[in-house]
Design a protein around this motif. Sequence first.
Motif, PDB file in Angstrom:
ATOM      1  N   VAL A   1      48.172 -25.384  17.805  1.00  0.00           N
ATOM      2  CA  VAL A   1      48.565 -25.238  19.197  1.00  0.00           C
ATOM      3  C   VAL A   1      49.464 -26.411  19.577  1.00  0.00           C
ATOM      4  O   VAL A   1      49.111 -27.566  19.351  1.00  0.00           O
ATOM      5  CB  VAL A   1      47.329 -25.194  20.123  1.00  0.00           C
ATOM      6  CG1 VAL A   1      47.728 -25.276  21.581  1.00  0.00           C
ATOM      7  CG2 VAL A   1      46.544 -23.923  19.874  1.00  0.00           C
ATOM      8  N   ASN A   2      50.626 -26.111  20.112  1.00  0.00           N
ATOM      9  CA  ASN A   2      51.596 -27.090  20.596  1.00  0.00           C
ATOM     10  C   ASN A   2      52.147 -28.010  19.514  1.00  0.00           C
ATOM     11  O   ASN A   2      52.739 -29.029  19.819  1.00  0.00           O
ATOM     12  CB  ASN A   2      51.013 -27.916  21.752  1.00  0.00           C
ATOM     13  CG  ASN A   2      50.652 -27.051  22.934  1.00  0.00           C
ATOM     14  OD1 ASN A   2      51.172 -25.952  23.102  1.00  0.00           O
ATOM     15  ND2 ASN A   2      49.760 -27.531  23.764  1.00  0.00           N
ATOM     16  N   VAL A   3      51.932 -27.658  18.260  1.00  0.00           N
ATOM     17  CA  VAL A   3      52.514 -28.414  17.156  1.00  0.00           C
ATOM     18  C   VAL A   3      53.194 -27.478  16.161  1.00  0.00           C
ATOM     19  O   VAL A   3      53.410 -27.819  15.026  1.00  0.00           O
ATOM     20  CB  VAL A   3      51.454 -29.276  16.424  1.00  0.00           C
ATOM     21  CG1 VAL A   3      50.969 -30.400  17.304  1.00  0.00           C
ATOM     22  CG2 VAL A   3      50.297 -28.431  15.925  1.00  0.00           C
ATOM     23  N   GLY A   4      53.502 -26.287  16.589  1.00  0.00           N
ATOM     24  CA  GLY A   4      54.080 -25.283  15.694  1.00  0.00           C
ATOM     25  C   GLY A   4      53.010 -24.265  15.345  1.00  0.00           C
ATOM     26  O   GLY A   4      51.844 -24.434  15.643  1.00  0.00           O
ATOM     27  N   GLY A   5      53.420 -23.222  14.717  1.00  0.00           N
ATOM     28  CA  GLY A   5      52.445 -22.218  14.296  1.00  0.00           C
ATOM     29  C   GLY A   5      52.185 -21.186  15.369  1.00  0.00           C
ATOM     30  O   GLY A   5      53.059 -20.429  15.758  1.00  0.00           O
TER      31      GLY A   5
ATOM     32  N   GLN B   1      47.578 -32.931  24.172  1.00  0.00           N
ATOM     33  CA  GLN B   1      48.211 -31.609  24.168  1.00  0.00           C
ATOM     34  C   GLN B   1      47.980 -30.780  22.904  1.00  0.00           C
ATOM     35  O   GLN B   1      48.554 -29.717  22.764  1.00  0.00           O
ATOM     36  CB  GLN B   1      49.723 -31.768  24.377  1.00  0.00           C
ATOM     37  CG  GLN B   1      50.085 -32.334  25.727  1.00  0.00           C
ATOM     38  CD  GLN B   1      49.652 -31.442  26.868  1.00  0.00           C
ATOM     39  OE1 GLN B   1      49.891 -30.250  26.857  1.00  0.00           O
ATOM     40  NE2 GLN B   1      49.002 -32.012  27.860  1.00  0.00           N
ATOM     41  N   SER B   2      47.161 -31.266  21.975  1.00  0.00           N
ATOM     42  CA  SER B   2      47.027 -30.546  20.707  1.00  0.00           C
ATOM     43  C   SER B   2      45.875 -29.558  20.655  1.00  0.00           C
ATOM     44  O   SER B   2      45.514 -29.077  19.589  1.00  0.00           O
ATOM     45  CB  SER B   2      46.914 -31.554  19.555  1.00  0.00           C
ATOM     46  OG  SER B   2      45.809 -32.403  19.757  1.00  0.00           O
ATOM     47  N   GLY B   3      45.282 -29.239  21.815  1.00  0.00           N
ATOM     48  CA  GLY B   3      44.256 -28.204  21.838  1.00  0.00           C
ATOM     49  C   GLY B   3      42.854 -28.720  21.589  1.00  0.00           C
ATOM     50  O   GLY B   3      42.189 -28.288  20.655  1.00  0.00           O
ATOM     51  N   ASN B   4      42.414 -29.655  22.416  1.00  0.00           N
ATOM     52  CA  ASN B   4      41.055 -30.193  22.326  1.00  0.00           C
ATOM     53  C   ASN B   4      40.387 -29.985  23.673  1.00  0.00           C
ATOM     54  O   ASN B   4      40.950 -30.351  24.703  1.00  0.00           O
ATOM     55  CB  ASN B   4      41.090 -31.704  22.045  1.00  0.00           C
ATOM     56  CG  ASN B   4      41.939 -32.042  20.846  1.00  0.00           C
ATOM     57  OD1 ASN B   4      41.646 -31.638  19.740  1.00  0.00           O
ATOM     58  ND2 ASN B   4      43.004 -32.789  21.065  1.00  0.00           N
ATOM     59  N   VAL B   5      39.186 -29.432  23.656  1.00  0.00           N
ATOM     60  CA  VAL B   5      38.467 -29.221  24.915  1.00  0.00           C
ATOM     61  C   VAL B   5      36.975 -29.446  24.683  1.00  0.00           C
ATOM     62  O   VAL B   5      36.423 -29.048  23.661  1.00  0.00           O
ATOM     63  CB  VAL B   5      38.758 -27.824  25.516  1.00  0.00           C
ATOM     64  CG1 VAL B   5      38.295 -26.707  24.600  1.00  0.00           C
ATOM     65  CG2 VAL B   5      38.154 -27.677  26.895  1.00  0.00           C
ATOM     66  N   VAL B   6      36.353 -30.125  25.648  1.00  0.00           N
ATOM     67  CA  VAL B   6      34.925 -30.420  25.623  1.00  0.00           C
ATOM     68  C   VAL B   6      34.297 -29.664  26.791  1.00  0.00           C
ATOM     69  O   VAL B   6      34.834 -29.674  27.899  1.00  0.00           O
ATOM     70  CB  VAL B   6      34.685 -31.940  25.780  1.00  0.00           C
ATOM     71  CG1 VAL B   6      33.209 -32.264  25.768  1.00  0.00           C
ATOM     72  CG2 VAL B   6      35.425 -32.717  24.692  1.00  0.00           C
ATOM     73  N   PHE B   7      33.165 -29.000  26.548  1.00  0.00           N
ATOM     74  CA  PHE B   7      32.513 -28.213  27.595  1.00  0.00           C
ATOM     75  C   PHE B   7      31.053 -27.985  27.243  1.00  0.00           C
ATOM     76  O   PHE B   7      30.621 -28.270  26.134  1.00  0.00           O
ATOM     77  CB  PHE B   7      33.229 -26.863  27.789  1.00  0.00           C
ATOM     78  CG  PHE B   7      33.317 -26.048  26.531  1.00  0.00           C
ATOM     79  CD1 PHE B   7      32.284 -25.200  26.156  1.00  0.00           C
ATOM     80  CD2 PHE B   7      34.432 -26.133  25.704  1.00  0.00           C
ATOM     81  CE1 PHE B   7      32.358 -24.453  24.978  1.00  0.00           C
ATOM     82  CE2 PHE B   7      34.520 -25.401  24.542  1.00  0.00           C
ATOM     83  CZ  PHE B   7      33.484 -24.559  24.174  1.00  0.00           C
TER      84      PHE B   7
ATOM     85  N   ALA C   1      45.167 -15.245  18.262  1.00  0.00           N
ATOM     86  CA  ALA C   1      44.143 -16.288  18.287  1.00  0.00           C
ATOM     87  C   ALA C   1      44.617 -17.492  17.488  1.00  0.00           C
ATOM     88  O   ALA C   1      45.066 -17.348  16.355  1.00  0.00           O
ATOM     89  CB  ALA C   1      42.832 -15.761  17.713  1.00  0.00           C
ATOM     90  N   PRO C   2      44.513 -18.701  18.056  1.00  0.00           N
ATOM     91  CA  PRO C   2      44.968 -19.884  17.339  1.00  0.00           C
ATOM     92  C   PRO C   2      43.995 -20.357  16.273  1.00  0.00           C
ATOM     93  O   PRO C   2      44.358 -21.154  15.416  1.00  0.00           O
ATOM     94  CB  PRO C   2      45.089 -20.936  18.445  1.00  0.00           C
ATOM     95  CG  PRO C   2      44.089 -20.528  19.459  1.00  0.00           C
ATOM     96  CD  PRO C   2      44.070 -19.021  19.406  1.00  0.00           C
TER      97      PRO C   2
ATOM     98  N   ASN D   1      41.328 -41.884  16.015  1.00  0.00           N
ATOM     99  CA  ASN D   1      41.327 -42.254  17.429  1.00  0.00           C
ATOM    100  C   ASN D   1      40.953 -41.062  18.308  1.00  0.00           C
ATOM    101  O   ASN D   1      40.158 -41.187  19.241  1.00  0.00           O
ATOM    102  CB  ASN D   1      42.696 -42.789  17.861  1.00  0.00           C
ATOM    103  CG  ASN D   1      42.982 -44.164  17.311  1.00  0.00           C
ATOM    104  OD1 ASN D   1      42.080 -44.962  17.093  1.00  0.00           O
ATOM    105  ND2 ASN D   1      44.249 -44.447  17.073  1.00  0.00           N
ATOM    106  N   THR D   2      41.535 -39.913  18.018  1.00  0.00           N
ATOM    107  CA  THR D   2      41.254 -38.695  18.795  1.00  0.00           C
ATOM    108  C   THR D   2      39.800 -38.281  18.641  1.00  0.00           C
ATOM    109  O   THR D   2      39.135 -37.925  19.622  1.00  0.00           O
ATOM    110  CB  THR D   2      42.209 -37.559  18.376  1.00  0.00           C
ATOM    111  OG1 THR D   2      43.546 -37.960  18.667  1.00  0.00           O
ATOM    112  CG2 THR D   2      41.887 -36.261  19.095  1.00  0.00           C
ATOM    113  N   ILE D   3      39.283 -38.333  17.434  1.00  0.00           N
ATOM    114  CA  ILE D   3      37.900 -37.938  17.191  1.00  0.00           C
ATOM    115  C   ILE D   3      36.944 -38.850  17.951  1.00  0.00           C
ATOM    116  O   ILE D   3      35.988 -38.387  18.577  1.00  0.00           O
ATOM    117  CB  ILE D   3      37.597 -37.922  15.684  1.00  0.00           C
ATOM    118  CG1 ILE D   3      38.387 -36.780  15.041  1.00  0.00           C
ATOM    119  CG2 ILE D   3      36.102 -37.778  15.415  1.00  0.00           C
ATOM    120  CD1 ILE D   3      38.482 -36.852  13.560  1.00  0.00           C
ATOM    121  N   ARG D   4      37.229 -40.142  17.921  1.00  0.00           N
ATOM    122  CA  ARG D   4      36.372 -41.081  18.660  1.00  0.00           C
ATOM    123  C   ARG D   4      36.403 -40.793  20.162  1.00  0.00           C
ATOM    124  O   ARG D   4      35.377 -40.844  20.830  1.00  0.00           O
ATOM    125  CB  ARG D   4      36.818 -42.512  18.385  1.00  0.00           C
ATOM    126  CG  ARG D   4      36.436 -42.993  16.993  1.00  0.00           C
ATOM    127  CD  ARG D   4      36.964 -44.385  16.742  1.00  0.00           C
ATOM    128  NE  ARG D   4      36.504 -44.909  15.465  1.00  0.00           N
ATOM    129  CZ  ARG D   4      37.108 -45.874  14.807  1.00  0.00           C
ATOM    130  NH1 ARG D   4      38.217 -46.441  15.302  1.00  0.00           N
ATOM    131  NH2 ARG D   4      36.635 -46.296  13.659  1.00  0.00           N
TER     132      ARG D   4
END
Length: 175
Positions: free
Chosen positions: A11-15, A41-47, A71-72, A159-162
Amino acid sequence: MPVYVALLRAVNVGGTGKLAMADLKAVCDELGFAGAKTFIQSGNVVFRSDLPEPAVQAKLEQALAAKMGKAPGVLLRSRRQLDDIAARAERFLDAKPNLLLITFLPEPPPADALDKLVAPDGEEVRIDGREIYIHYPNGSGRSKLRLPALRPGTARNLNTIRKLAEMAAAMEDGS
């Protein structure tokens, strides 16, 4: 109510295509997922959701397919799983967090996955369950690394995972 972290593939990086994070949040809200928050912007959501993981994944994939036309691919992890993944990354002592990418897979790769590895720029690769850790000492942008087992996955740097683990912990703790 369990906290989920959804990582969207391509998502938002091609494909697959473009998806505004406000739209991703809105999709989660429409599905009844509580407190949805996106990150970068790379498609990460917490819920939060009371539904079991397979139902959450199916609903989110179906809703995104309707929104995007395709579907991505959605990979779910819990806060504790992300904490464990970040902790296991400590094995790469000399790696800068932005140069250590973890690829999340739907299933563990085949036992012989590293037999097909081509890493001409000195990349270090380790498989651990449903994740593949790759240290790109010269960055991933120009790397010639080839590993077919990465195809069904989506990668995020340490960094993103943390940050996602921190967001999930705050949501779990009620902050």
